[in-house]
Design an enzyme around this catalytic site. Sequence first.
Site: not given
Length: 249
Positions: A9-11, A95, A97, A167, A173, A212, A233-234
């Site tokens: 997930n590149w966000k 998600h 977010e 999640e 993150g 993470s 993510g990251g």
Amino acid sequence: MRKKIVAGNWKMNTVISEGENLVNGILKRMNEVKNATVIVAPPFTHLYLVAQLLKGSTIRLSSQNCAAEDSGAYTGGVSAKMLISVGAQYCIIGHSECREYYGETDEILYVKLQQALKNNLIPIFCVGEVLAEREANRHFNVVRVQLENTLYRLNDIDFEKIIIAYEPVWAIGTGKTASPEQAQEMHAFIRQTLSKKFGAKADNTSILYGGSVKPSNAKEIFAKPDVNGGLIGGASLVADDFIAIATAF
Ligand code: 13P
């Protein structure tokens, strides 16, 4: 079948040239990935180009959200039908977010699930508790209600298409990962909760862990029996890290 899946997930990261480089970096090393289905979820603006880059590869394409409506006067909206038309096959829904920043409630998410399913986009449906809920020992209850308000309302045929991502919001993150035991415990709880409604069909659901995940911790998390992969993510923004995670089974 309970498939092993690693999804990136590149966000809201990368401009188009960076996205192109990232996909090419992943493609270059895809021959190393033997045991997992790999999915990338770039921003909406990149989907069409990424779909062209992925032609002939086994990597699948996902969006990060979709509109709850079919079409019409919804400025800024991107419908499930539009996403299919540019080559997306999956859609992240719910998600944390989006729940937090865009006010997406369980009720809205249920409608989005229906939109995705009706248009043959496979939902990657996210659940998870915030830190205060875990500290108050309410995490199981919170996740159970998230499932009851949404997936419980699907029919058996639609349920079988769903991928779930657990999640814990406190692990996203933050560099703070759930321990493999905490992940396994919640994944088993999710499967058991779903089996109350869908019976043995819940045995086949892929439940991904997100929060993470890094090359250094992926192996021990993915080794747990009810953890069927990750939503990254990251670390999905660095091709070599993403590949290291996708080969950690
Ligand atoms: P991080 O891997 O950056 O913690 O993000 C997890 C996530 O939210 C994936 O959807």
